[in-house]
Design an enzyme around this catalytic site. Structure first.
Site, PDB file in Angstrom:
ATOM      1  CD  GLN A  93      -2.885  -0.926   2.447  1.00 61.67           C
ATOM      2  OE1 GLN A  93      -3.763  -0.548   2.653  1.00 61.67           O
ATOM      3  NE2 GLN A  93      -3.338  -2.232   3.001  1.00 61.67           N
ATOM      4  CB  ALA A 140       7.220   5.634  11.995  1.00 63.04           C
ATOM      5  CB  ALA A 141      11.433   8.250  14.275  1.00 66.37           C
ATOM      6  CG  PHE A 142      13.882   7.071   8.012  1.00 61.44           C
ATOM      7  CD1 PHE A 142      12.144   7.144   7.844  1.00 61.44           C
ATOM      8  CD2 PHE A 142      13.950   6.601   6.594  1.00 61.44           C
ATOM      9  CE1 PHE A 142      12.000   6.279   6.649  1.00 61.44           C
ATOM     10  CE2 PHE A 142      13.697   6.420   5.598  1.00 61.44           C
ATOM     11  CZ  PHE A 142      12.505   6.171   5.418  1.00 61.44           C
ATOM     12  CG  ASP A 160       0.216  -8.222   7.944  1.00 57.93           C
ATOM     13  OD1 ASP A 160       0.698  -8.830   7.284  1.00 57.93           O
ATOM     14  OD2 ASP A 160       0.591  -6.748   7.021  1.00 57.93           O
ATOM     15  CD  GLU A 170      13.575  -5.282   9.670  1.00 62.67           C
ATOM     16  OE1 GLU A 170      13.709  -4.022   9.516  1.00 62.67           O
ATOM     17  OE2 GLU A 170      12.266  -5.236   8.441  1.00 62.67           O
ATOM     18  CG  ASP A 192       4.190  -3.265   8.201  1.00 63.60           C
ATOM     19  OD1 ASP A 192       2.957  -2.321   7.956  1.00 63.60           O
ATOM     20  OD2 ASP A 192       3.956  -4.040   7.349  1.00 63.60           O
TER      21      ASP A 192
END
Length: 528
Positions: free
Chosen positions: A220, A339-341, A408, A413, A428
């Site tokens: 999306q 959202a912060a990287f 989902d 990670e 996510d």
């Protein structure tokens, strides 16, 4: 017919047997394709295990309980359609957990029901608030340490930062985000009292936007927002109002992503004390000046004005990136989550892991854990789940996902530099907070099948359940600080309290099914 008459009896029997086998094969193929559930009904593997899931006995709960409910709706229907999810319907009060397995599984202890549910007057006395005194007692002893595990990460020891591991220092003009990234540690993204969290949130809300790029990949539309001083955030634009629920005919893998779910998930992760989700904030943009005028050409080609004179765009992605599923402003104002990287420097690379309890992502097929009652025993024997903290981290993740309703969770990670003894990132969460009147028990499968929970997590859940402030109130107070507040529809907040009670009841059931003397590693048939 003449040929059959001339055949010997032995030849006739061989032909008849062959025809029968062909017919049975055809029936088996039809059964698998049409999903009748006959073929696999008796094919559950019986493998060794380290903890007993149990039979129908529930130690005083009338043969019910969470484990029985999970087994009944999954393990005994191994060939059922993926759309028939194990569920508990809303109806539990936000303060009281279920006092029996049936009540917990049905979510019924006297609270609000979903839309369209009829209410009937009852003369029964209301169920008293269950404080789970038995669980509080078990916390004080090691008698049930095989279920309630004291494995909380000690952040005061052996907890180096990324800066220390990578021998990097913040640059002279380092942004709040860069300093935040370098302070990420082996055991958490940020400390409990870290003031940089609020600084990062403030930057994403207030700083001017310099450039907008559509993120490649994914199902999306997502936008990469670039700020001054090399600050980046991932934006998920608003599609629906807060009260719109997941469409009933949508599978979990085709559900729309909700921007407010990302915001709420960050706050929930922080309240639970996990601190494994990057900071996320809400912000309202002017599509014309803050997206259209700053976007790259590929994204610009998808902009248009709707019949209602609202400015819209749809980008390019696998699902819902077309004119009929466009993102539209009102008329050109658009809300989104930012959202912060995570760190992108070379040595800060992350490792992608397939989640052991990943779903099949298929309309009919089921994953192995949905048909194998002893699946947890297999997971326990596979690195990195056979040693260290990782298995307990997945129990935390299951609790977190169950509270949000997120089905989902296919991968997770970790930071490579820390090896296996580090935390999984909570990333996510856009498909959470979609069904406030439905509690998806299958999300809790890791906890139900392994009968395992961290002591620190159980303490938190009991604190939420018994007060002084329930989880719904803590979330409401935390989310009220966000610029796009109210972030969650009230029924979603009430669902948090109801689901807290369901988790506690699940642990109670596990303890009843796994007394200390039964933990001997022996094989037990749990599929009966």
């Amino acid at each position: 017919m003449a040929v059959l008459r001339t055949m010997k009896l032995k030849e006739r029997l061989v032909i008849s047997l062959g025809a029968t086998l062909v017919l049975l094969t055809l029936l088996l193929i039809v059964d698998v394709q049409m999903d009748f559930g006959v073929a696999n009904r008796h094919l559950l593997q019986q493998q060794h295990q380290k903890i007993r899931l149990g039979n129908d006995y529930d130690g005083g709960t009338g043969g019910g309980g969470m484990l029985h409910e999970f087994k009944r709706k999954f393990l005994q229907k191994s060939n059922a359609s993926g759309s028939k999810e194990a569920s508990t319907q809303a109806g539990a009060s936000q303060s009281g957990g279920a006092t029996s397995g049936q009540d917990a599984a049905a979510g019924a202890s006297g609270g609000a029901a979903g839309p369209g549910t009829s209410r009937s007057t009852s003369t029964r006395k209301p169920t008293p608030h269950d404080r789970y005194a038995d669980l509080q007692k078990h916390l004080l002893s090691d008698e049930y340490s095989h279920v309630i595990v004291d494995n909380a990460p000690d952040v005061s020891r052996d907890n180096p930062t990324l800066a220390e591991m990578l021998h990097r220092k913040a640059s002279a003009n380092a942004s709040n985000l860069e300093r935040f990234q370098l302070r990420i540690t082996k055991k958490e993204l940020y400390g409990e009292q870290d003031t940089l969290v609020d600084a990062v949130l403030r930057d994403m809300i207030k700083l001017p936007i310099q450039h907008v790029v559509q993120k490649e990949g994914g199902t999306q539309l997502k936008l990469i927002i670039e700020y001054p001083n090399d600050i980046k955030a991932l934006m998920k634009p608003m599609r629906f109002p807060r009260e719109q629920q997941t469409l009933p005919n949508h599978f979990y893998f085709t559900d729309y992503e909700r921007h407010n779910a990302e915001i709420a998930a960050f706050h929930l992760d922080r309240i639970l004390g996990f601190r494994r989700a990057m900071p996320v904030a809400g912000r309202t943009l002017n599509i014309t000046t803050e997206i259209y005028q700053l976007a790259e050409e590929n994204l610009l080609k998808t902009f248009f004005v709707s019949p209602s004179l609202n400015l819209c765009f749809h980008g390019k992605c696998s699902y819902y990136c077309d004119t009929s599923h466009a993102i539209c402003g009102n008329p050109d104002m658009l809300e989104g989550s930012f959202a912060a990287f995570l760190p992108n420097f070379e040595s800060g690379n992350r490792k992608l892991w397939r989640h052991p309890w990943r779903r099949s992502y298929h309309k009919r097929k089921k994953a192995q854990w949905e048909t194998d009652a002893n699946y947890c025993a297999l997971v326990r024997d596979i690195p990195p789940y056979d040693d260290g903290r990782r298995l307990y981290d997945l129990m935390d993740m299951a609790v977190f996902d169950f509270l949000t309703g997120n089905m989902d969770r296919h991968h997770y990670e970790t930071f490579k530099v820390y090896g296996n003894e580090t935390f999984p990132l909570h990333l996510d969460h856009g498909r959470g907070f979609g069904r406030p009147f439905h509690d998806e028990l299958s999300i809790l499968a890791p906890v139900l099948q392994c009968c395992l929970i961290r002591k620190s997590t159980l303490v938190k859940l009991l604190d939420f359940h018994n007060g002084p402030k329930p989880l719904s109130q803590l979330m409401s107070e935390s989310l009220s600080q966000d610029p796009v507040s109210p972030v969650l529809w009230q029924p979603h907040l009430e669902a948090l309290d109801r689901r807290t009670g369901i988790i506690l009841q699940s642990i109670r059931d596990c303890i009843k099914r796994n007394p200390p003397g039964d933990v001997d590693g022996s094989e037990t048939d749990v599929s009966s």
